[in-house]
Enzyme design. Structure first.
Site, PDB file in Angstrom:
ATOM      1  N   LYS A  26      -6.164 -15.578 -11.924  1.00  0.00           N
ATOM      2  CA  LYS A  26      -7.536 -15.715 -11.444  1.00  0.00           C
ATOM      3  C   LYS A  26      -8.347 -14.477 -11.809  1.00  0.00           C
ATOM      4  CE  LYS A  26      -6.416 -15.901  -7.083  1.00  0.00           C
ATOM      5  NZ  LYS A  26      -6.674 -15.974  -5.640  1.00  0.00           N
ATOM      6  N   LYS A  70     -10.743  -8.277  -8.899  1.00  0.00           N
ATOM      7  CA  LYS A  70     -11.492  -7.029  -8.915  1.00  0.00           C
ATOM      8  C   LYS A  70     -10.821  -5.964  -9.754  1.00  0.00           C
ATOM      9  CE  LYS A  70     -14.012  -6.932  -4.576  1.00  0.00           C
ATOM     10  NZ  LYS A  70     -13.991  -6.537  -3.184  1.00  0.00           N
ATOM     11  N   LYS A 107       0.820  -1.207   0.000  1.00  0.00           N
ATOM     12  CA  LYS A 107       0.000   0.000   0.000  1.00  0.00           C
ATOM     13  C   LYS A 107       0.854   1.257   0.000  1.00  0.00           C
ATOM     14  CE  LYS A 107      -4.264  -2.032   1.283  1.00  0.00           C
ATOM     15  NZ  LYS A 107      -4.823  -2.634   2.510  1.00  0.00           N
TER      16      LYS A 107
END
Ligand code: TRP
Length: 343
Positions: free
Chosen positions: A206, A209, A124
């Site tokens: 995969k 989002k 982050k």
């Protein structure tokens, strides 16, 4: 008397499951098969608390304009996927004030060095170099408070969250050691063979989002978008030798088909693949129709729930009451153990 004793021995209290979902973005097929479907099963056998982590989203999204709509959407998507607010406690993180109190106490047991080396924190910092706030650093402390406030035994989460659980266990041990046994150690809920990975449509990894939207099927996708995405999925001219090994991107189409089509359909195309007569256009058309049949009722249910704000508020209120009652019981133990009980 004896009978009562016997009965209480036999009556096994349900173990406690807790998990949190960040209110960012739309739920996709990977979330549905990877998480939601397991939550739906767990609500039958465990005392479940499923929470929308609105406070956690403030660590990276200080602008709250879209927050309420996002929280509503997460709730609606979870209910439409089968979570029953009368079986599992569905609630919003910010409604349980006790979590913030526990977060403060846990902060005193949290070491800065340990938090700084957490991989999710480092990620982050890289993504938001101009907003490295203390909330971001203590993200795992708040997550531990979410879990410990319910004295949860199991936490169904993905691999990326396991480090946070280890941190939570450290706080449990530090707390219990210093102030007395209050918390059980929470462990990741392991689904073993039931863990389904849903491949993305472009053959790379995969469904996710944030990555390639065209390669991910969302529960909110309209029928035409579903068809378009599937028809665009990568294929080739087909195998030239009987019983060939499938390339990844073809294997992925079969995997998706296994999730939403009938056995006969899968077998039909397996056979066609094995004798080199498969036509991928036909296969994708079939997959697209089966996918539409699978997703569209969920999407419509979500939209119906979203229109009924009164219902959503009722769900949130009920969840707030149940989770707050449990949280308050924990905090009484915590305050007593810490000697913060003055009256
Ligand atoms: N950190 C979790 C995620 O990003 C969300 C979350 C917040 C959570 N609090 C939690 C998950 C408590 C499990 C338990 O997915």
């Amino acid at each position: 008397m004896f009978l009562f004793y016997l009965r209480s021995l036999m009556k096994k209290e349900k173990e406690i499951v807790m998990s949190g979902i960040r209110p960012t973005g739309y739920l996709h097929l990977g979330n549905y098969f990877g998480a939601m479907r397991n939550y739906v099963k767990m609500q039958e056998d465990y005392e479940c608390y499923f929470m929308v982590a609105d406070l956690h989203s403030l660590t990276t999204h200080p602008d709250t304009k879209g927050l309420k709509a996002n929280v509503h959407r997460v709730l609606a998507e979870n209910i439409a996927s089968g979570l029953d607010p009368d079986k599992a406690v569905l609630y919003c993180q910010s409604h349980v004030y006790q979590t913030s109190e526990l977060y403060l106490y846990l902060n005193m047991l949290a070491y800065k060095g340990e938090l700084e080396k957490t991989p999710t924190f480092k990620d982050k910092v890289r993504q938001h170099p101009d907003n490295v706030n203390a909330g971001l650093l203590t993200y795992p402390v708040l997550m531990a408070a979410d879990i410990l406030i319910h004295r949860a035994n199991y936490v169904p989460v993905g691999k990326d969250q396991e480090q946070h659980l280890e941190i939570a266990r450290n706080y449990v041990n530090r707390f219990n050691h210093r102030y007395g046994e209050v918390f059980p150690e929470p462990y990741a809920f392991n689904f073993n063979h039931q863990l389904v990975k849903v491949p993305s449509l472009d053959g790379t990894g995969k469904m996710s989002k944030s990555e390639n939207q065209m390669a991910t099927l969302y529960l909110a996708d309209e029928d035409d978008a579903i068809r378009k995405k599937i028809m665009k999925a990568k294929t080739d001219n087909g195998p030239t030798q009987n019983n060939s090994v499938k390339p990844d991107y073809i294997e992925n189409l079969f995997l998706l088909m296994k999730l939403v089509s009938g056995n006969e359909t899968v077998e039909y195309f397996e056979e066609k693949f094995n004798n080199c007569s498969v036509r991928y256009g036909d296969m994708k058309r079939q997959l697209a129709e089966d996918m539409v049949k699978f997703i569209s009722p969920i999407r419509e249910k979500v939209n119906e729930i979203l229109k009924d704000e009164k219902y959503l508020q009722k769900v949130m209120k009920q969840g707030a009451e149940k989770s707050t009652a449990n949280a308050e019981a924990t905090m009484t133990l915590v305050r007593n153990a810490m000697g913060l009980n003055y009256f």
